[in-house]
Design a protein around this motif. Structure first.
Motif, PDB file in Angstrom:
ATOM      1  N   GLN A   1      45.900 100.032   6.099  1.00 49.05           N
ATOM      2  CA  GLN A   1      45.337  99.452   6.893  1.00 49.05           C
ATOM      3  C   GLN A   1      47.063 100.082   7.510  1.00 49.05           C
ATOM      4  OE1 GLN A   1      43.475  98.126   9.367  1.00 49.05           O
ATOM      5  NE2 GLN A   1      41.798  97.622   7.714  1.00 49.05           N
TER       6      GLN A   1
ATOM      7  N   CYS B   1      46.772 103.030   9.547  1.00 51.34           N
ATOM      8  CA  CYS B   1      45.913 102.526  10.980  1.00 51.34           C
ATOM      9  C   CYS B   1      46.591 101.812  12.047  1.00 51.34           C
ATOM     10  CB  CYS B   1      44.608 101.994  10.507  1.00 51.34           C
ATOM     11  SG  CYS B   1      43.322 102.347   9.757  1.00 51.34           S
ATOM     12  N   GLN B   2      47.892 101.854  11.689  1.00 54.56           N
ATOM     13  CA  GLN B   2      48.840 100.491  12.595  1.00 54.56           C
ATOM     14  C   GLN B   2      50.079 101.316  12.965  1.00 54.56           C
ATOM     15  OE1 GLN B   2      49.114  96.754  11.309  1.00 54.56           O
ATOM     16  NE2 GLN B   2      47.236  96.531  10.045  1.00 54.56           N
TER      17      GLN B   2
ATOM     18  N   ARG C   1      37.713 102.508   9.004  1.00 56.99           N
ATOM     19  CA  ARG C   1      38.135 103.437   9.945  1.00 56.99           C
ATOM     20  C   ARG C   1      38.687 104.689  10.055  1.00 56.99           C
ATOM     21  NH1 ARG C   1      37.320 103.534  14.584  1.00 56.99           N
ATOM     22  NH2 ARG C   1      38.719 102.058  15.321  1.00 56.99           N
TER      23      ARG C   1
ATOM     24  N   GLU D   1      38.331 107.334  11.832  1.00 61.50           N
ATOM     25  CA  GLU D   1      39.486 107.842  13.428  1.00 61.50           C
ATOM     26  C   GLU D   1      40.179 106.898  13.574  1.00 61.50           C
ATOM     27  OE1 GLU D   1      35.385 107.994  13.220  1.00 61.50           O
ATOM     28  OE2 GLU D   1      36.078 106.494  12.898  1.00 61.50           O
ATOM     29  N   ALA D   2      40.947 105.347  13.028  1.00 60.49           N
ATOM     30  CA  ALA D   2      41.815 105.140  13.065  1.00 60.49           C
ATOM     31  C   ALA D   2      43.064 105.137  12.179  1.00 60.49           C
ATOM     32  CB  ALA D   2      41.717 103.489  13.194  1.00 60.49           C
TER      33      ALA D   2
ATOM     34  N   ARG E   1      46.315 107.169  10.594  1.00 63.00           N
ATOM     35  CA  ARG E   1      46.816 107.751  12.007  1.00 63.00           C
ATOM     36  C   ARG E   1      48.206 109.339  11.146  1.00 63.00           C
ATOM     37  NH1 ARG E   1      50.142 104.613  16.334  1.00 63.00           N
ATOM     38  NH2 ARG E   1      48.175 102.831  16.841  1.00 63.00           N
TER      39      ARG E   1
END
Length: 530
Positions: A408, A411-412, A454, A456-457, A459
């Motif tokens: 996670q 993803c951020q 996901r 796609e998320a 980075r």
């Protein structure tokens, strides 16, 4: 069959003068081992029950056994003469403790974790194995009771977090606090058989006190007075016993791995009974410092291990598993693996960690993948700002629940350059169905807006490490994420370990994982430098 009772087992042996009983790692059944004979099964081998939480008292062998339908507390004929069911529950049972015709045991509901809500029962027991009148001694919807044990005075002792902290109480028809304090005196009950206190001669009780990092011994006299023997130990596992007036512990420090020790409760003198893995070690040990950062309106503490050469260094932020777990202040060779290769390592006691009381422990519920990531990010940003971490070389890693945190974080927005997830949970919602029965309520409690990881998320580059025999976090979830990343052409790597379970406990598996991780970071920083 495989597996352990309540996923993580515990209470795997009971000892009598002429034999012992063990839970086999192969089939989770109970076997008797005599002085010279081969192990003999004393329970049926053909059923689906997993056994654990063995206890023997007055020649009576008790255990908890379970299936996906619920638990049973049973009496086992020690010579293999059969099994008598004493208590059944659609939820969970634990810690059967018998004395003077009274059977004490724990129960918690199927939709609860034992560190959130559990009840302590005391029930009359006859020699024929029949149960009579019973009562709930302590616990309930908003109270966790753990580690019941009968004391030499005939009182029933237990830990309860009714004040927000797991403290020691005694019950002899009425309750009283033995040693009230704003500190946890035991860990979250991931396994059966934990015992964080012991009874010494003269009515004194020795118990552990835990602050999320350091665990130490305190002795409490009958009059309530307390002393803290100076042992020099910083980590004590929840297996404490009295032996010849001393306290037997499994203890460690930042310079030594756990060893079996006898502690003098008066002066704290330590007599080592097994060798520590660090004894005589010629490696440079990176001792940690305890640091604090502000995150989410609260103080978040972490251990910082600096590399031998100091200076701005690549930083590895480690999110512990659980996430209802802690950061023990003891020698960790995985941490030393990275510091010896020039990394600074920060181990974060993010919100949801244990040793900080009930409120902090439950703060992550409904916010998994948010608060834990926020806290790890705050640590990294502080270490960057002060010049400890090297810009462009800030990594995050975690295993199991910590692997979800790492993914996670990937993803951020934030300071992280790459992430490693080992044995990771990928989708908390799906995990409520695929997790072992014991942990499904945990998955439901934790799940929040962050949701599934996901592809796609994501980075930043990610490395996923997973064993094909993982029975806690299915490898299929990790493989599906790897496949989606590959389809997107995203920068990622994967190490799938054949036949390896949730824990990379075999030396070869751990070595492969660590070498893959350090190579991954090296590739990322080399590519950035190019």
């Amino acid at each position: 069959m495989g597996g352990w009772l309540h996923a993580y087992g515990g209470g795997s042996y009971a000892i009598a003068p002429d034999c012992q009983w063990i839970i086999s790692a192969q089939d989770s059944k109970v076997y008797r081992i005599g002085p010279s004979a081969e192990p003999v099964a004393v329970v049926p081998l053909e059923d689906e029950f997993l056994y654990g939480d063995l206890h023997i008292a007055d020649g009576i062998l008790l255990a908890v056994r379970g299936t996906d339908s619920g638990d049973e507390l049973v009496q086992i004929q020690p010579e293999g003469g059969g099994v008598r069911v004493l208590v059944t529950s659609p939820g969970f049972l634990g810690a059967p403790r018998l004395r003077d015709g009274v059977l004490a045991y724990l129960e918690w509901d199927a939709n609860c974790m034992p560190w959130d809500c559990a009840r302590l029962h005391a029930t009359d027991y006859t020699t024929s194995g029949q149960l009579g009148a019973g009562r709930v001694v302590a616990g309930g919807e908003h109270e966790s009771v753990v580690q019941p044990a009968w004391g030499p005075d005939g009182s029933l002792y237990f830990l309860s977090d009714r004040t927000g902290w797991w403290n020691l109480y005694r019950w002899d028809g009425a309750e009283r606090a033995v040693a009230p304090m704003d500190a946890d005196c035991g860990p979250a009950p991931w396994e059966g058989g934990y015992q964080s206190y012991a009874h010494l001669p003269g009515g004194t009780v020795a118990l552990t006190v835990h602050d999320g990092f350091r665990t130490w011994l305190v002795t409490v006299s009958e009059d309530g007075s307390r002393t803290e023997p100076d042992t020099g130990l910083t980590s004590l596992k929840p297996y404490v016993a009295a032996h010849d007036g001393k306290v037997a512990v499994i203890g460690a420090t930042p310079e030594r791995t756990p060893a079996v020790l006898l502690v003098d409760p008066v002066n704290g003198a330590v007599d080592e009974r097994t060798g520590s893995a660090a004894s005589g070690c010629h490696r440079v040990i990176s001792a940690p410092s305890l640091r604090t950062v502000r995150s989410g309106g609260t103080n978040i503490r972490f251990l910082l291990h600096a590399p031998p050469d100091g200076g701005p260094a690549p930083l590895l932020v480690r999110a512990h598993p659980g996430p209802t777990d802690d950061v023990p202040l003891r020698l960790d060779w995985t941490t030393q693996f990275f510091t010896s290769r020039g990394f600074a390592v920060a181990e974060v006691a993010y919100r949801g960690s244990t040793g900080h009381g009930r409120a902090f422990r439950q703060d992550l519920n409904g916010h998994w993948g948010e608060y834990d990531v926020e806290d790890c990010r705050a640590v990294a940003e502080q270490l960057l700002a002060e010049g400890t971490a090297l810009l462009g070389s800030v990594f995050i890693s975690g295993a199991s629940a910590g692997g979800y945190t790492a993914l996670q974080a990937a993803c951020q927005p934030g300071p992280f350059t790459a992430a490693t997830a080992t044995s990771a949970i990928v989708d908390p919602t799906r995990w409520t169905a695929t997790a072992p029965r014991f942990q499904r309520p945990h998955a439901a409690d934790l799940a929040g807006a962050a949701g599934e990881v996901r592809a796609e998320a994501i980075r930043i580059p990610v490395l996923l490490i997973h064993g094909t025999a993982d029975d806690v976090a299915p490898v299929s979830d990790a493989q599906a994420l790897v496949d989606r990343l590959a389809g997107l052409g995203a920068d990622h790597e994967a190490l799938i370990l054949d036949g390896v379970g949730h824990y990379l406990s075999a030396p070869a598996s751990l070595q492969s994982a660590l070498e893959a991780e350090v190579r991954f970071y090296g590739r990322i920083t080399s590519a950035d430098g190019a």
